[in-house]
Enzyme design. Structure first.
Site, PDB file in Angstrom:
ATOM      1  N   GLU A  51       0.857  -1.179   0.000  1.00 59.29           N
ATOM      2  CA  GLU A  51       0.000   0.000   0.000  1.00 59.29           C
ATOM      3  C   GLU A  51       0.895   1.232   0.000  1.00 59.29           C
ATOM      4  OE1 GLU A  51      -2.847   2.530   3.068  1.00 59.29           O
ATOM      5  OE2 GLU A  51      -2.590   0.385   3.410  1.00 59.29           O
ATOM      6  N   ARG A  55       0.714  10.171   0.855  1.00 57.35           N
ATOM      7  CA  ARG A  55       1.176  11.084   1.906  1.00 57.35           C
ATOM      8  C   ARG A  55       2.429  11.844   1.507  1.00 57.35           C
ATOM      9  NH1 ARG A  55       0.608   7.310   7.363  1.00 57.35           N
ATOM     10  NH2 ARG A  55      -1.471   6.462   6.906  1.00 57.35           N
ATOM     11  N   THR A  79      -4.423   6.080   1.742  1.00 60.52           N
ATOM     12  CA  THR A  79      -4.717   7.469   2.110  1.00 60.52           C
ATOM     13  C   THR A  79      -5.462   8.169   0.980  1.00 60.52           C
ATOM     14  OG1 THR A  79      -2.585   7.396   3.282  1.00 60.52           O
ATOM     15  CG2 THR A  79      -3.790   9.457   3.348  1.00 60.52           C
ATOM     16  N   LYS A 139     -11.215  -1.159   6.650  1.00 62.77           N
ATOM     17  CA  LYS A 139      -9.959  -0.863   7.325  1.00 62.77           C
ATOM     18  C   LYS A 139     -10.284  -0.241   8.683  1.00 62.77           C
ATOM     19  CE  LYS A 139      -5.712   1.830   6.666  1.00 62.77           C
ATOM     20  NZ  LYS A 139      -4.837   2.440   5.629  1.00 62.77           N
TER      21      LYS A 139
END
Length: 220
Positions: A51, A55, A79, A139
């Site tokens: 993943e 960011r 994200t 999640k």
């Protein structure tokens, strides 16, 4: 990984991404040139998923590099927090998406794609709302602040049809206990790709961490 098969008539964004590993490295990359050797290091350690989080400014370039050079890696974009992120991760080559939360706009954007989506939840109400959208894999984030293992156990009784990928506070010390829970499909964490190892290009160290995590996930 196991238990991710879905009905072929299920919309793509509701399907579970399919890979062998039950451990998902959560990665922040500041240099896209690190992406491909990192992917190879994880694969060598027995982890076939990564993943790459949005960011950093390097994230999309890193996703594109892995998508082109390491097609055997199951590549997720993490994200993902805005509908506007969705076309960008598709163009870069992500094969599924994860978010720390779940908004109507984000669900609508993902519905229009061919990508599986794992929305983020923290409370029972958020779990129920995501389930109303059709999701059965979510999640749990941030997992430690949400209650960790105790919270996952508590959610299992009233919401037995939901499975989780807890992220945030999962590490080698509690990974085995987390993965043993019946409502945990996989677990994510950043300990597999330490910032100092990435900066130094210490791929053998990352392979060793991946191999350790993969062995725990196999119950060894």
């Amino acid at each position: 990984m196991t238990d991710t098969s879905t009905n072929p008539n299920t919309p793509a964004h509701l399907q579970h991404p399919r890979f062998r590993s039950r451990v998902v490295p959560v990665i922040v990359l500041n240099d896209p040139q690190h992406a491909v050797p990192l992917a190879h290091a994880l694969l060598e350690g027995g982890i076939d998923v990564m993943e790459i989080t949005l960011r950093s400014d390097a994230a999309l370039d890193a996703i594109e590099a892995v998508a082109k050079a390491v097609p055997e890696m199951h590549l997720g974009a993490g994200t993902v927090t805005r509908a506007s992120d969705v076309p960008r991760i598709i163009d870069a080559g992500a094969r599924f998406a994860l978010s720390p939360g779940c908004t109507d706009a984000l669900v609508d954007a993902m519905r229009a794609t061919g990508l599986p989506f794992i929305p983020g939840v923290m409370t029972p109400g958020e779990v129920m709302r995501a389930r109303d959208h059709g999701f059965t894999l979510m999640k749990l984030f941030p997992a430690q602040q949400a209650g960790g293992i105790a919270m996952l156990k508590a959610l299992g009784a009233p919401l037995p049809d939901v499975r989780f990928c807890p992220t945030g506070g999962v590490g080698p010390d509690n990974l085995r206990e987390v993965l043993a829970l019946p409502n945990v499909a996989m677990a994510g964490g950043s300990w597999l790709t330490p910032a100092d190892a990435l900066q130094a290009g210490d791929w053998p160290r990352i392979t060793a961490l991946a191999r350790e995590a993969a062995a725990i996930a196999r119950g060894q």
